[in-house]
Design an enzyme around this catalytic site. Structure first.
Site, PDB file in Angstrom:
ATOM      1  N   LYS A 179       0.861  -1.195   0.000  1.00 37.56           N
ATOM      2  CA  LYS A 179       0.000   0.000   0.000  1.00 37.56           C
ATOM      3  C   LYS A 179       0.895   1.243   0.000  1.00 37.56           C
ATOM      4  O   LYS A 179       1.050   1.926   1.017  1.00 37.56           O
ATOM      5  CB  LYS A 179      -0.943  -0.047   1.215  1.00 37.56           C
ATOM      6  CG  LYS A 179      -2.200   0.800   1.038  1.00 37.56           C
ATOM      7  CD  LYS A 179      -3.231   0.404   2.062  1.00 37.56           C
ATOM      8  CE  LYS A 179      -4.392   1.377   2.144  1.00 37.56           C
ATOM      9  NZ  LYS A 179      -5.154   1.582   0.916  1.00 37.56           N
TER      10      LYS A 179
ATOM     11  N   GLU B  20      -8.675  -5.081  -9.626  1.00 31.02           N
ATOM     12  CA  GLU B  20      -9.396  -4.463  -8.498  1.00 31.02           C
ATOM     13  C   GLU B  20      -9.851  -3.090  -8.964  1.00 31.02           C
ATOM     14  O   GLU B  20      -9.900  -2.828 -10.165  1.00 31.02           O
ATOM     15  CB  GLU B  20      -8.478  -4.386  -7.271  1.00 31.02           C
ATOM     16  CG  GLU B  20      -7.207  -3.595  -7.509  1.00 31.02           C
ATOM     17  CD  GLU B  20      -6.326  -3.455  -6.280  1.00 31.02           C
ATOM     18  OE1 GLU B  20      -6.833  -3.566  -5.150  1.00 31.02           O
ATOM     19  OE2 GLU B  20      -5.114  -3.213  -6.465  1.00 31.02           O
TER      20      GLU B  20
ATOM     21  N   LEU C 144      -4.361  -5.085  -3.963  1.00 32.21           N
ATOM     22  CA  LEU C 144      -4.129  -4.814  -2.550  1.00 32.21           C
ATOM     23  C   LEU C 144      -5.000  -5.791  -1.746  1.00 32.21           C
ATOM     24  O   LEU C 144      -6.203  -5.893  -2.021  1.00 32.21           O
ATOM     25  CB  LEU C 144      -4.530  -3.382  -2.193  1.00 32.21           C
ATOM     26  CG  LEU C 144      -4.263  -3.066  -0.721  1.00 32.21           C
ATOM     27  CD1 LEU C 144      -2.797  -2.726  -0.519  1.00 32.21           C
ATOM     28  CD2 LEU C 144      -5.146  -1.953  -0.224  1.00 32.21           C
TER      29      LEU C 144
HETATM   30  N1  PLP Z   1      -7.572  -1.786  -3.413  1.00 33.72           N
HETATM   31  C1  PLP Z   1      -6.991  -0.583  -3.461  1.00 33.72           C
HETATM   32  C2  PLP Z   1      -6.145  -0.240  -4.640  1.00 33.72           C
HETATM   33  C3  PLP Z   1      -7.180   0.338  -2.425  1.00 33.72           C
HETATM   34  O1  PLP Z   1      -6.581   1.540  -2.470  1.00 33.72           O
HETATM   35  C4  PLP Z   1      -8.032  -0.018  -1.346  1.00 33.72           C
HETATM   36  C5  PLP Z   1      -8.267   0.903  -0.233  1.00 33.72           C
HETATM   37  O2  PLP Z   1      -7.680   1.948  -0.116  1.00 33.72           O
HETATM   38  C6  PLP Z   1      -8.625  -1.281  -1.343  1.00 33.72           C
HETATM   39  C7  PLP Z   1      -8.381  -2.147  -2.394  1.00 33.72           C
HETATM   40  C8  PLP Z   1      -9.541  -1.707  -0.218  1.00 33.72           C
HETATM   41  O3  PLP Z   1      -8.788  -1.981   0.930  1.00 33.72           O
HETATM   42  P1  PLP Z   1      -9.463  -1.909   2.390  1.00 33.72           P
HETATM   43  O4  PLP Z   1     -10.636  -2.822   2.362  1.00 33.72           O
HETATM   44  O5  PLP Z   1      -8.379  -2.394   3.279  1.00 33.72           O
HETATM   45  O6  PLP Z   1      -9.825  -0.494   2.623  1.00 33.72           O
END
Ligand code: PLP
Length: 283
Positions: free
Chosen positions: A145, A177, A201
């Site tokens: 991230k 995603e 992610l």
């Molecule tokens: N995918 C990406 C690229 C993201 O930036 C995020 C959240 O910021 C997510 C997925 C979802 O992650 P989470 O459920 O941990 O917020």
């Protein structure tokens, strides 16, 4: 206080905070971040997010010089100072401050911790949303991230310009995603979601959804799926800490999903129940 920001021990309103120009975030996007929603001053799934930022930092060779409990204490201290009952907590750790130079050993101050808490209006989880598809031109470390988000910013802008709510990334035919959420499909009562490899992610909300499916008996397949599969799925939805679970009704101007509300609602309602159990009822 309506919002609050933090940088290496200094706090103030976000609009008034300044940071050193030589923080490597400015030149290289050299850092990692995490974010979660905060309801009634309780950050949702806090430990999961804390664990993930330490993992992300480790993957880019940043050794965060504080214990997880100390990071949590600092962040909770910020959360406690803002008015209202629904916020976003964002924090990042950058490699630190030093004269611009690609190699990073030696000349830095040590990692910097940045954070802010701001009011957040959550998406209506009973709504239905529109998306556009965008070729995924991000790098091959999407599991980290990092604060390098330019392709995500460009994609999200494209969605907004098209009057849509999210951009769904694909590499060729394979859906990965969204610009800032994960995307899932439901077909014949089975949830399919991309595997947690280096192309997505590993969302905390995604992980909670998988556990919910196991608990309520919805079969799960963690495998790549194609745009075509997504377009003819019974349901398509995206998930994130701020969006929670959002049903998709249209992609690239074509109607999709909206055919298995029962299965989607089991996931949505169970996630809302988890949020309420952890943070209390939203006012
Ligand atoms: N995918 C990406 C690229 C993201 O930036 C995020 C959240 O910021 C997510 C997925 C979802 O992650 P989470 O459920 O941990 O917020």
């Amino acid at each position: 206080m309506k919002n609050i920001a933090y940088y290496n021990g200094k706090t103030g309103p976000i609009e008034e905070m300044t940071v050193p120009m030589n923080d490597r975030a400015c030149y290289f996007g050299d850092g990692v971040y995490d974010a979660t929603c905060v309801v009634n001053h309780v950050p949702m799934a806090f430990d999961d997010h804390i664990d993930r930022i330490y993992r992300s930092a480790k993957m880019i060779d940043i050794d965060i010089p504080m214990e997880k409990a100390e990071m949590k204490r600092i962040l909770q201290g910020l959360v406690d100072q803002v008015e209202g009952d629904c916020h976003m907590l964002y924090w990042q750790v950058t490699r630190g401050v030093g004269m611009r130079n690609h190699p990073y050993k030696g000349a830095q101050s040590g990692p910097s911790l940045w954070a802010f808490v701001k009011p957040q209006v959550m998406r209506d989880v009973f709504g239905a949303y529109k998306c556009v598809t965008v070729e995924d031109t991000r790098f091959l470390h999407c599991n980290i991230k990092t604060i390098n988000l330019l392709p995500a910013v460009m994609a999200n802008q494209k969605a907004e310009a098209a009057g849509c709510d999210e951009a769904i990334f694909h590499r060729g035919e394979r859906v990965t995603e969204c610009s800032h959420s994960n995307v899932h499909i439901i077909t014949n009562g089975t949830l399919k979601t991309a595997p947690a490899d280096n192309l997505i992610l590993p969302g905390i909300t995604r992980a909670h959804i998988l556990k919910i499916c196991e608990k309520v008996g919805i079969p799960v397949v963690e495998a790549p799926f194609t745009i075509e599969e997504m377009m003819r799925a019974d349901e398509v939805f995206f998930s994130s800490s701020s969006a929670l679970t959002c049903r998709i009704k249209e992609i690239d101007g074509k109607p999709v999903g909206m055919k298995d509300e029962k299965t989607f609602a089991m996931i949505r309602d169970a996630y809302q129940a988890e949020l309420e159990a952890e943070c209390g009822k939203r006012k």
